[in-house]
Structures are given as C-alpha cells and as structure tokens.
Write an enzyme that holds these catalytic residues in place. Structure first.
Site, PDB file in Angstrom:
ATOM      1  N   ASP A   1       0.567  -1.390  -0.019  1.00  0.00           N
ATOM      2  CA  ASP A   1       0.147  -0.067  -0.044  1.00  0.00           C
ATOM      3  C   ASP A   1       0.817   1.330  -0.170  1.00  0.00           C
ATOM      4  O   ASP A   1       0.677   2.066   0.651  1.00  0.00           O
ATOM      5  CB  ASP A   1      -0.928   0.174   1.184  1.00  0.00           C
ATOM      6  CG  ASP A   1      -2.132   1.043   1.129  1.00  0.00           C
ATOM      7  OD1 ASP A   1      -2.423   1.380   0.082  1.00  0.00           O
ATOM      8  OD2 ASP A   1      -2.482   1.513   2.010  1.00  0.00           O
TER       9      ASP A   1
ATOM     10  N   ASP B   1       2.912   2.514   8.077  1.00  0.00           N
ATOM     11  CA  ASP B   1       2.095   1.460   7.772  1.00  0.00           C
ATOM     12  C   ASP B   1       2.578   0.184   7.050  1.00  0.00           C
ATOM     13  O   ASP B   1       2.055  -0.330   6.022  1.00  0.00           O
ATOM     14  CB  ASP B   1       0.983   1.803   6.734  1.00  0.00           C
ATOM     15  CG  ASP B   1       0.162   3.105   7.354  1.00  0.00           C
ATOM     16  OD1 ASP B   1       0.181   3.239   8.524  1.00  0.00           O
ATOM     17  OD2 ASP B   1      -0.590   4.017   6.634  1.00  0.00           O
TER      18      ASP B   1
END
Length: 249
Positions: A75, A92
């Site tokens: 991502d 993340d």
C-alpha cells in the site's frame, strides 16, 4: 508486525520503531518535531532538487524492502511516506506481505504504479516507467554495490527520451498494468513453448524471464543486468602481491 518492524530496522530503512504490540493495538514511536507530526509526502511542497532526492530514496527503499527485508509494502504511496528533516520515512508496514506471497508481485506492481504516478504528477521528468521500476526492485542480478550506478545509467537513458510519452509507451504501460505476472514456473503454462518464443525474440509480456531467471534469449541463466552489463573481469595479476623492493647494494 513486530517481526516485520525488526527486519526493517535491521535493513536500516527509516521507519518508526515498534514500541509494543498488545492484542490488536500496535504502538509506534512518534515521528515529528516539537509535538507536530511529520507531514505526509502528499502534503509537502518540495523544490525540484529535493523532490528528485525523495524519488531516488523511495526507489532504494522499495528495493531494500524487497531483497533485504523480503517484504512488499502492498500500500505504498505518498500517503504512507512521511517527510522529516529532508528524508522519507515509510509507515503502515504492518500490512506488508512476504515477497513469496501469492499476490506479492501484484501488490508490488500497484506500489510501483502509485510511486510513479505521484512523482510524475509532481514534475519528476526522469521517473522510470512502472515496468522499469518493477524490474529494478525485483532484479536479483543488480549487485548491492552497483545500485547507484544502475540508477545513474537508467536516469541518463530517460533524459534522452522525449518528455511526452509516445502512444506505444502508453500502450505498453497499460498492458503491463493488466498482464498476469506468474509467481511460480507452474503458472507459466507451456514452459517449452514460452522459452522458445522468448529465444526467437518474442517480447516477454508475461515476465517469463522474471520467474525463470533466464537471459534475454531464453537460452541460459541470467547472470547480469542488461543495463549494467557483465561485471568487469579483474586484470591478470591484479590480486597478486606486489614484488618486494630490492635492497640497494
């Protein structure tokens, strides 16, 4: 997630450290200054020089993540990169996948697409194509001590291209976005027919070479990157000890 964070730290990638993992709550170190969080790359306005440096840093981070951490972010974009003190920090990473995950290369292609789209839109005219970035990240024949050399050569090639992409380049990129990238040799189908087609000069749209590790002609194992060429052979006697100086008579 904690194990992934450990691998990222060991590889020297700039990222927040894991403080603790309790049940489903992951606590990370704070990135920022004077109680202000570090901004996302999306929210920062950089001049051309700093933007190019940021782009080059992302390329190296993606390759290190893949080869040293054996992970694909999955991502990665301008929203998952923080900018602080002239450097990028990746965040993340808890949803990252192992690079042998069945969908790892699909996720990596999307990461390459996100990175390329952002930096192109921001004005980096020397940005690689999505396919070029994908190959840079995955190619095992680029030695760690020649990564900078590889990037410099690719950047020089890109500078020679027209600023506006050709219709064929746009088609090629669209095809790459849709093509099935095999994760194992078993997904290639008719292996012998595919190898013969590549050897005959058929364009490798199925990334046959990436999975098999074969050279551009499909006749032998790939031993070097096409951009860098073969490593220079040491000169005869280069490693030999220097002759001892003769004593003055």
């Amino acid at each position: 997630a904690e194990y992934m964070g450990k691998r990222i730290r060991q590889a020297g990638l700039p990222a927040p450290d894991v403080v603790m993992l309790r049940q489903h709550v992951l606590v990370m170190t704070f990135l920022g200054q004077d109680s202000w969080p570090a901004p996302r790359l999306h929210d920062v306005r950089l001049d051309d020089d700093h933007l190019h440096r940021a782009y080059m840093q992302v390329l190296q981070m993606m390759r290190t993540l893949y080869h040293e951490c054996r992970l694909v972010h999955g991502d990665l974009s301008e929203y998952n990169l923080l900018y602080m003190r002239g450097s990028l920090y990746v965040i993340d990473v808890s949803q990252s996948v192992e690079h042998d995950h069945p969908q790892a290369l699909v996720f990596l292609r999307q990461d390459c697409t996100n990175v390329t789209r952002f930096f192109r839109a921001s004005g980096v005219t020397s940005a690689m194509t999505v396919a070029e970035l994908f190959e840079f990240v995955t190619d095992p024949t680029i030695a760690a001590d020649r990564v900078d050399e590889y990037l410099a050569l690719v950047q020089a090639r890109i500078q020679e291209r027209p600023v506006e992409r050709t219709a064929q380049e746009l088609v090629d990129e669209a095809v790459f976005q849709q093509v099935h990238i095999p994760r194992t040799m078993g997904e290639i189908g008719d292996f012998e027919a595919r190898s013969k087609a590549v050897a005959a000069g058929d364009r490798d749209k199925g990334y046959f070479q990436l999975v098999t590790g074969m050279n551009a002609t499909g006749t032998a194992a790939k031993t070097h990157n096409e951009v860098l060429g073969p490593a220079a052979e040491p000169e005869p006697g280069a490693d030999a000890a220097a002759p001892a100086a003769e004593d003055d008579a």
